[in-house]
Write an enzyme that holds these catalytic residues in place. Structure first.
Site, short mmCIF file in Angstrom:
data_model
loop_
_atom_site.label_atom_id
_atom_site.label_comp_id
_atom_site.label_asym_id
_atom_site.label_seq_id
_atom_site.Cartn_x
_atom_site.Cartn_y
_atom_site.Cartn_z
N ASP A 96 1.15 -1.33 -0.23
CA ASP A 96 0.09 -0.01 0.23
C ASP A 96 0.88 1.13 0.36
O ASP A 96 0.51 2.58 -0.47
CB ASP A 96 -0.92 0.49 0.54
CG ASP A 96 -2.11 -1.01 0.94
OD1 ASP A 96 -2.28 -1.59 0.05
OD2 ASP A 96 -2.16 -1.21 2.15
N TYR A 120 -9.90 -0.76 3.25
CA TYR A 120 -9.78 -1.12 3.97
C TYR A 120 -9.03 0.37 5.41
O TYR A 120 -8.14 1.16 3.90
CB TYR A 120 -7.95 -2.17 4.68
CG TYR A 120 -8.27 -3.31 5.42
CD1 TYR A 120 -8.96 -3.04 6.39
CD2 TYR A 120 -7.89 -4.36 4.56
CE1 TYR A 120 -8.36 -4.73 7.06
CE2 TYR A 120 -8.24 -5.66 4.87
CZ TYR A 120 -8.63 -5.95 6.50
OH TYR A 120 -8.41 -7.08 6.69
#
Length: 638
Positions: free
Chosen positions: A298, A382
């Site tokens: 990420d 998320y």
């Protein structure tokens, strides 16, 4: 063409990039002829000066400002890596990125946004949706980083795509995975290179609306809590420098790493020169042909701080709050401000120290308090919060909070033991969240040595006749080859960073100890692609000699990188580590076997680590905390 250097108002070599500086970089790069109609700015961030230059700098001296910029030509897929001198109004480095050897630059939002029209034009994708009774217009295409798997993709910019049905604008697509189908898309050419329809599973039907009708839940009757500080906060902020209870540090913010703490010190003594979350990887455990490739970096692939939340919108912080805006460059090279990207506040943390004595009658209590500096970012499904805590006893703590929506699949039954059924027919594959903290240490100076410290059981014998003895073993990590370590909770393993040239009043070297949480490191097989690409996550600790070019534990260009980037390269020279300038790279995280309680929205889960002083102070540094004068703190006498 001669350019005039733009004026700058920054007052320190580590001052955050301003909107004016971002505009100046964009102008310099364009005037140098490096921006085409098809070019996009992928990243722009401060190229921080060498540590020695920062430490040697004094207020009033000139500030040299350099910025690293990554460009992508969307027409060709070629990337460029630039260093731009704002002070000199020039591009001083211009490197072409080799998409085969180096990997690809991070993925743009514009590339993600282009995926659904590409798939809607592909007959194979449309047919796969129709086979399941779905209109392609109601299927949200979720493009994900591709990893590095197939030779025929080498050098191409690709993503892999999974589908999720959305019945109406209010419907949460994550509740309805269209499992069995995966598309591969070349995002430079704008074409679907493959659609694999491996198996046909029912699309889970239950919605994820957070209402009583869909998900009945007991109502919790809670009275309001108000956090007040009638005299205001105890911290001050001056030009991004925060001071609180003896602590001092400078706030930084970067599109890739997010919140950065610079020059963290207490009582005028340095502890950490620079602290950040330099990478994270989320590897999934499902070996299905649809999703074996699922693993996301990420930080390095998505530049996760681009998605930082404006914090006041969701009551993310309570009390007397100071907010910092985040100023980044957008994909056209213009400044973009994320309002209230960083939150600073202080909070009570229970009893700090206490004693009631039966001999002299003392009854003393001091409450602990901590300073909190945090940011939250949403990457797809998320949401991640990163909270740095500073305590009155000299402790430093990092806590990562994971919440949001678990990534879903159709549940294939107990004969496919890689997922949990979290709703009827809905699965949540097993996965890990592994973070790498880069801790550029400076414990009372830059000459530091790292020791591995652990408990040692002593056998019964002449020196231990009753078998109760145990000792502490301290082993210096003298070279980079020795400093690749795993945690071990069975012996209480920690790592002490000591300054051998500074001692406390007892003659002990001053130090800080890294206390890990001892969670699993990467669980994928040693021969796997993700193991090669995320080698940093196979160890709990790496220690390297400081090098300003060594910023990212999985390498500079993580997207589609073939592997062995970052830390494996950094330690290849096996540099000596004793009494020198060291950087700690600590892997920590969560191994997530989802539960039904994690649906439809996941309660926050926590992970992190702690840095605690060990001989850094001569005595308890929280002795100076005053007695509480709050009206909520009363005694029998009052």
């Amino acid at each position: 063409m001669t350019l005039t250097a733009p004026s700058t108002t920054v007052s320190h070599p580590l001052s955050r990039l301003t909107a004016e500086e971002i505009t100046a970089v964009s102008t310099i790069v364009r005037d140098a002829g490096l921006v085409k109609e098809s070019s996009k700015f992928v990243y722009m961030g401060l190229e921080e000066p060498h540590k020695r230059d920062v430490l040697a700098w004094s207020p009033g001296q000139p500030v040299e400002r350099r910025v690293r910029a990554l460009l992508l030509d969307r027409a060709t897929g070629n990337g460029r890596d630039l260093t731009v001198s704002i002070t000199g109004a020039a591009v001083v480095r211009d490197d072409e990125i080799d998409g085969v050897a180096d990997g690809q630059v991070p993925i743009l939002d514009a590339e993600f946004e282009a995926i659904e029209p590409i798939l809607a034009a592909d007959e194979r994708w449309v047919a796969a949706m129709a086979k399941r009774g779905l209109d392609v217009a109601n299927v949200r295409a979720v493009p994900l980083s591709a990893g590095s798997y197939f030779p025929d993709e080498t050098g191409d910019r690709v993503v892999r795509v999974l589908g999720f049905h959305q019945a109406d604008p209010a419907d949460l697509p994550w509740a309805h995975p269209v499992d069995g189908v995966v598309a591969y898309v070349d995002i430079t050419r704008g074409v679907t290179t493959a659609v694999h329809d491996h198996f046909d599973l029912p699309v889970p039907a239950e919605r994820a609306d957070l209402d009583q009708a869909t998900h009945p839940h007991p109502v919790r009757d809670l009275k309001p809590i108000e956090i007040t500080q009638p005299e205001g906060p105890s911290f001050t902020v001056d030009d991004d420098v925060v001071r609180w209870a003896g602590w001092e540090f400078r706030v930084g913010f970067d599109a890739r790493e997010g919140l950065v703490l610079h020059q963290l010190s207490i009582d005028g003594r340095s502890v950490v020169h620079r602290a950040s979350i330099a990478e994270m990887v989320v590897p999934y455990a499902d070996p299905s042909p649809v999703r074996f490739w699922q693993n996301y970096f990420d930080v390095g692939e998505y530049l996760f701080a681009r998605y930082s939340n404006p914090l006041e919108l969701g009551c993310d912080c309570l009390g007397e709050i100071h907010y910092f805006d985040g100023t980044l460059a957008d994909e056209d090279g213009a400044p973009r401000v994320i309002r209230n990207a960083i939150c600073l506040h202080e909070e009570d943390y229970g009893v700090g120290w206490k004693h009631t004595d039966l001999f002299n009658g003392m009854a003393e209590t001091r409450r602990s308090r901590r300073l909190v500096i945090s940011f939250f970012t949403t990457v797809g499904n998320y949401d991640y919060g990163f909270y740095w805590y500073l305590y009155t006893d000299g402790t430093i703590q990092l806590e990562s909070k994971a919440t949001g929506i678990v990534f879903t699949s159709a549940y294939r039954g107990e004969d496919h033991p890689y997922a949990t059924e979290v709703a009827p027919g809905l699965g949540a594959p097993f996965h890990q969240h592994l973070f790498s903290a880069r801790l550029d240490m400076a414990v009372d100076g830059t000459g530091n040595t790292v020791h591995e410290v652990e408990a040692v059981r002593m056998p019964m014998g002449e020196a231990n006749p009753y078998g109760n003895a145990f000792m502490k073993r301290s082993t210096p990590l003298t070279r980079e080859s020795e400093a690749q370590r795993l945690g071990d909770a069975t012996v209480g393993r920690v790592w002490h960073v000591v300054n051998p040239s500074k001692t406390n009043r007892l003659g002990q070297p001053v130090g800080y100890a890294l206390h890990p949480q001892n969670s699993p490191v990467l669980l994928a097989d040693d021969q796997s692609s993700i193991h090669q690409r995320a080698t940093f996550s196979t160890k709990s600790l790496w220690v390297t000699a400081y090098d300003p070019a060594e910023r990212y534990p999985a390498g500079d260009f993580v997207n589609q990188h073939p592997g062995e980037g970052g830390l494996p390269t950094f330690v290849a020279d096996d540099a000596p580590l004793e009494d020198t300038d060291v950087v700690l790279w600590h892997t920590f995280g969560l191994t997530h076997f989802p539960r039904p309680e994690d649906w439809p929205v996941m309660p926050t889960d926590y992970t992190g680590f702690t840095l605690k002083p060990v001989g850094f102070f001569d005595r308890n540094p929280a002795l100076g905390v005053p007695q509480s004068t709050s009206t909520h703190c009363s005694s029998h006498d009052s």
